[in-house]
Design a protein around this motif. Structure first.
Motif, PDB file in Angstrom:
ATOM      1  N   ILE A  79       0.838  -1.205   0.000  1.00  0.00           N
ATOM      2  CA  ILE A  79       0.000   0.000   0.000  1.00  0.00           C
ATOM      3  C   ILE A  79       0.869   1.250   0.000  1.00  0.00           C
ATOM      4  CG2 ILE A  79      -1.717   1.309   1.303  1.00  0.00           C
ATOM      5  CD1 ILE A  79      -2.760  -1.480   2.309  1.00  0.00           C
ATOM      6  N   GLY A  80       1.863   1.281   0.871  1.00  0.00           N
ATOM      7  CA  GLY A  80       2.759   2.437   0.939  1.00  0.00           C
ATOM      8  C   GLY A  80       3.499   2.665  -0.364  1.00  0.00           C
ATOM      9  N   TRP A  81       4.012   1.590  -0.949  1.00  0.00           N
ATOM     10  CA  TRP A  81       4.719   1.710  -2.228  1.00  0.00           C
ATOM     11  C   TRP A  81       3.805   2.322  -3.281  1.00  0.00           C
ATOM     12  CZ3 TRP A  81       3.392  -0.329  -6.926  1.00  0.00           C
ATOM     13  CH2 TRP A  81       4.300  -0.080  -7.957  1.00  0.00           C
ATOM     14  N   LEU A  82       2.575   1.822  -3.375  1.00  0.00           N
ATOM     15  CA  LEU A  82       1.636   2.303  -4.382  1.00  0.00           C
ATOM     16  C   LEU A  82       1.299   3.777  -4.171  1.00  0.00           C
ATOM     17  CD1 LEU A  82       0.033   1.370  -6.827  1.00  0.00           C
ATOM     18  CD2 LEU A  82      -1.785   0.679  -5.280  1.00  0.00           C
ATOM     19  N   LEU A  83       1.055   4.171  -2.925  1.00  0.00           N
ATOM     20  CA  LEU A  83       0.740   5.574  -2.643  1.00  0.00           C
ATOM     21  C   LEU A  83       1.916   6.484  -2.997  1.00  0.00           C
ATOM     22  CD1 LEU A  83      -1.219   5.197   0.717  1.00  0.00           C
ATOM     23  CD2 LEU A  83      -2.162   5.632  -1.570  1.00  0.00           C
ATOM     24  N   LEU A  84       3.131   6.068  -2.659  1.00  0.00           N
ATOM     25  CA  LEU A  84       4.310   6.870  -3.011  1.00  0.00           C
ATOM     26  C   LEU A  84       4.443   7.014  -4.526  1.00  0.00           C
ATOM     27  CD1 LEU A  84       6.882   5.513  -0.397  1.00  0.00           C
ATOM     28  CD2 LEU A  84       5.824   7.787  -0.421  1.00  0.00           C
ATOM     29  N   GLU A  85       4.154   5.953  -5.267  1.00  0.00           N
ATOM     30  CA  GLU A  85       4.216   6.006  -6.731  1.00  0.00           C
ATOM     31  C   GLU A  85       3.211   7.005  -7.293  1.00  0.00           C
ATOM     32  OE1 GLU A  85       6.244   4.287  -9.109  1.00  0.00           O
ATOM     33  OE2 GLU A  85       7.403   4.090  -7.259  1.00  0.00           O
ATOM     34  N   LEU A  86       2.111   7.208  -6.579  1.00  0.00           N
ATOM     35  CA  LEU A  86       1.062   8.130  -7.025  1.00  0.00           C
ATOM     36  C   LEU A  86       1.257   9.547  -6.492  1.00  0.00           C
ATOM     37  CD1 LEU A  86      -1.998   5.741  -6.791  1.00  0.00           C
ATOM     38  CD2 LEU A  86      -0.988   6.717  -8.873  1.00  0.00           C
ATOM     39  N   GLY A  87       2.385   9.803  -5.834  1.00  0.00           N
ATOM     40  CA  GLY A  87       2.681  11.165  -5.394  1.00  0.00           C
ATOM     41  C   GLY A  87       2.358  11.482  -3.951  1.00  0.00           C
ATOM     42  N   TRP A  88       1.868  10.488  -3.194  1.00  0.00           N
ATOM     43  CA  TRP A  88       1.634  10.704  -1.767  1.00  0.00           C
ATOM     44  C   TRP A  88       2.998  10.785  -1.082  1.00  0.00           C
ATOM     45  CZ3 TRP A  88      -3.410   9.912   0.715  1.00  0.00           C
ATOM     46  CH2 TRP A  88      -4.445   9.691  -0.194  1.00  0.00           C
ATOM     47  N   THR A  89       3.058  11.451   0.079  1.00  0.00           N
ATOM     48  CA  THR A  89       4.297  11.517   0.852  1.00  0.00           C
ATOM     49  C   THR A  89       4.037  10.954   2.243  1.00  0.00           C
ATOM     50  OG1 THR A  89       3.800  13.780   1.569  1.00  0.00           O
ATOM     51  CG2 THR A  89       5.216  13.535  -0.360  1.00  0.00           C
ATOM     52  N   GLU A  90       5.087  10.403   2.824  1.00  0.00           N
ATOM     53  CA  GLU A  90       4.930   9.904   4.195  1.00  0.00           C
ATOM     54  C   GLU A  90       4.559  11.072   5.089  1.00  0.00           C
ATOM     55  OE1 GLU A  90       7.570   7.909   7.655  1.00  0.00           O
ATOM     56  OE2 GLU A  90       7.702   6.937   5.691  1.00  0.00           O
ATOM     57  N   PHE A  91       3.587  10.850   5.954  1.00  0.00           N
ATOM     58  CA  PHE A  91       3.039  11.914   6.787  1.00  0.00           C
ATOM     59  C   PHE A  91       3.367  11.692   8.252  1.00  0.00           C
ATOM     60  CE2 PHE A  91      -1.121  13.571   8.707  1.00  0.00           C
ATOM     61  CZ  PHE A  91      -0.668  14.872   8.816  1.00  0.00           C
ATOM     62  N   GLN A  92       3.101  10.501   8.764  1.00  0.00           N
ATOM     63  CA  GLN A  92       3.343  10.188  10.172  1.00  0.00           C
ATOM     64  C   GLN A  92       3.895   8.773  10.280  1.00  0.00           C
ATOM     65  OE1 GLN A  92      -0.846  10.692  11.011  1.00  0.00           O
ATOM     66  NE2 GLN A  92      -0.391  12.344  12.412  1.00  0.00           N
ATOM     67  N   ARG A  93       4.641   8.540  11.348  1.00  0.00           N
ATOM     68  CA  ARG A  93       5.159   7.200  11.612  1.00  0.00           C
ATOM     69  C   ARG A  93       5.206   7.021  13.117  1.00  0.00           C
ATOM     70  NH1 ARG A  93       7.848   3.249   8.939  1.00  0.00           N
ATOM     71  NH2 ARG A  93       7.786   4.468   7.028  1.00  0.00           N
ATOM     72  N   TRP A  94       4.785   5.875  13.593  1.00  0.00           N
ATOM     73  CA  TRP A  94       4.827   5.516  15.007  1.00  0.00           C
ATOM     74  C   TRP A  94       5.036   4.019  15.055  1.00  0.00           C
ATOM     75  CZ3 TRP A  94       0.813   6.904  12.086  1.00  0.00           C
ATOM     76  CH2 TRP A  94      -0.297   6.084  12.024  1.00  0.00           C
ATOM     77  N   PRO A  95       5.334   3.437  16.215  1.00  0.00           N
ATOM     78  CA  PRO A  95       5.685   2.010  16.263  1.00  0.00           C
ATOM     79  C   PRO A  95       4.647   1.061  15.657  1.00  0.00           C
ATOM     80  CG  PRO A  95       6.275   3.057  18.318  1.00  0.00           C
ATOM     81  CD  PRO A  95       5.507   4.089  17.518  1.00  0.00           C
ATOM     82  N   ALA A  96       3.381   1.409  15.707  1.00  0.00           N
ATOM     83  CA  ALA A  96       2.348   0.500  15.213  1.00  0.00           C
ATOM     84  C   ALA A  96       1.752   0.929  13.878  1.00  0.00           C
ATOM     85  CB  ALA A  96       1.228   0.370  16.250  1.00  0.00           C
ATOM     86  N   GLY A  97       2.332   1.936  13.215  1.00  0.00           N
ATOM     87  CA  GLY A  97       1.733   2.339  11.956  1.00  0.00           C
ATOM     88  C   GLY A  97       2.476   3.429  11.222  1.00  0.00           C
ATOM     89  N   VAL A  98       1.919   3.770  10.068  1.00  0.00           N
ATOM     90  CA  VAL A  98       2.478   4.808   9.215  1.00  0.00           C
ATOM     91  C   VAL A  98       1.328   5.389   8.390  1.00  0.00           C
ATOM     92  CG1 VAL A  98       3.093   3.154   7.378  1.00  0.00           C
ATOM     93  CG2 VAL A  98       4.335   5.318   7.546  1.00  0.00           C
ATOM     94  N   SER A  99       1.473   6.648   7.989  1.00  0.00           N
ATOM     95  CA  SER A  99       0.459   7.250   7.128  1.00  0.00           C
ATOM     96  C   SER A  99       1.132   8.009   5.991  1.00  0.00           C
ATOM     97  CB  SER A  99      -0.459   8.183   7.924  1.00  0.00           C
ATOM     98  OG  SER A  99       0.247   9.320   8.380  1.00  0.00           O
ATOM     99  N   TRP A 100       0.365   8.195   4.906  1.00  0.00           N
ATOM    100  CA  TRP A 100       0.805   8.943   3.737  1.00  0.00           C
ATOM    101  C   TRP A 100      -0.253   9.970   3.418  1.00  0.00           C
ATOM    102  CZ3 TRP A 100       0.821   3.746   4.367  1.00  0.00           C
ATOM    103  CH2 TRP A 100       2.075   3.128   4.407  1.00  0.00           C
ATOM    104  N   ARG A 101       0.186  11.106   2.885  1.00  0.00           N
ATOM    105  CA  ARG A 101      -0.719  12.219   2.657  1.00  0.00           C
ATOM    106  C   ARG A 101      -0.608  12.714   1.217  1.00  0.00           C
ATOM    107  NH1 ARG A 101      -0.962  17.476   6.514  1.00  0.00           N
ATOM    108  NH2 ARG A 101      -2.407  18.647   5.247  1.00  0.00           N
ATOM    109  N   LEU A 102      -1.755  13.119   0.678  1.00  0.00           N
ATOM    110  CA  LEU A 102      -1.829  13.788  -0.610  1.00  0.00           C
ATOM    111  C   LEU A 102      -2.846  14.906  -0.451  1.00  0.00           C
ATOM    112  CD1 LEU A 102      -0.904  13.806  -3.607  1.00  0.00           C
ATOM    113  CD2 LEU A 102      -2.939  12.430  -4.100  1.00  0.00           C
ATOM    114  N   GLY A 103      -2.401  16.140  -0.545  1.00  0.00           N
ATOM    115  CA  GLY A 103      -3.289  17.273  -0.286  1.00  0.00           C
ATOM    116  C   GLY A 103      -3.735  17.237   1.160  1.00  0.00           C
TER     117      GLY A 103
END
Length: 189
Positions: A79-103
């Motif tokens: 999921i992360g790889w696909l979002l990064l390919e579409l222009g999303w950027t990593e937004f948050q990271r913590w021990p149990a997760g990660v998020s990506w943001r677009l706009g």
């Protein structure tokens, strides 16, 4: 183009400072102005991450999607790889997760301690899939080919790329944990 307001969480993108602490209990009550009823709003623990001047956010626009996953590393690889390919950027990271943001929208993958036992099943009630704009048919084809090398499999291969109908050009992908993403051609290129 510069953003009309400061980056809400610059420390999360650069890694210079730790990301905000985040747990499954990161909800707060909010009084909905349209109805006056109370609703639970889920968001990051750091309030700067989701509060912008209301005039800059379209009312009713998607704020975020949170996916509870059995393995964050595996979700990040697909999921992360696909979002990064579409222009999303990593937004948050913590021990149990990660998020990506677009706009103004972000997608979370999290291994929550409150998650029920059992695999995700897209054909059960609940989330079936996420559909993402990709560009033209050539962009869909290129990203689909690359995705097959990054843990995704093509669903409905016998009807691809028109599994959604003769006038709908898309690829339907599924990862090992059963999450489906639809890559939609939105221009004729």
């Amino acid at each position: 183009m510069p953003r009309p307001y400061p980056d809400p969480c610059p420390d999360n993108r650069t890694g210079d400072l730790p990301a905000p602490a985040r747990t499954a209990a990161h909800a707060h009550q909010d009084l909905r102005p349209d109805t006056g009823r109370s609703s639970t709003v889920i968001g990051p623990a750091d309030p700067r991450a989701s509060h912008h001047p209301e005039a800059l956010v379209t009312r009713g626009a998607l704020h975020h999607v949170e996916l509870w996953v059995p393995d964050v590393t595996r979700a990040e690889a697909t999921i992360g790889w696909l979002l990064l390919e579409l222009g999303w950027t990593e937004f948050q990271r913590w021990p149990a997760g990660v998020s990506w943001r677009l706009g103004e929208t972000y997608v979370v993958v999290e291994r929550s301690p409150a998650m029920a036992v059992g695999p995700h099943e897209r054909t059960r009630p609940g989330l079936n899939h996420l559909a993402l704009h990709v560009g033209g048919p050539d962009a869909v084809d290129a990203l689909t080919s690359a995705a097959l090398e990054h843990g995704w499999t093509l669903l409905f291969a016998d009807r691809h790329p028109h599994a959604g109908g003769p006038d709908h050009y898309a690829a339907y992908l599924d990862n090992e944990d059963g999450f489906e993403i639809e890559l939609v051609a939105t221009t004729s290129e």
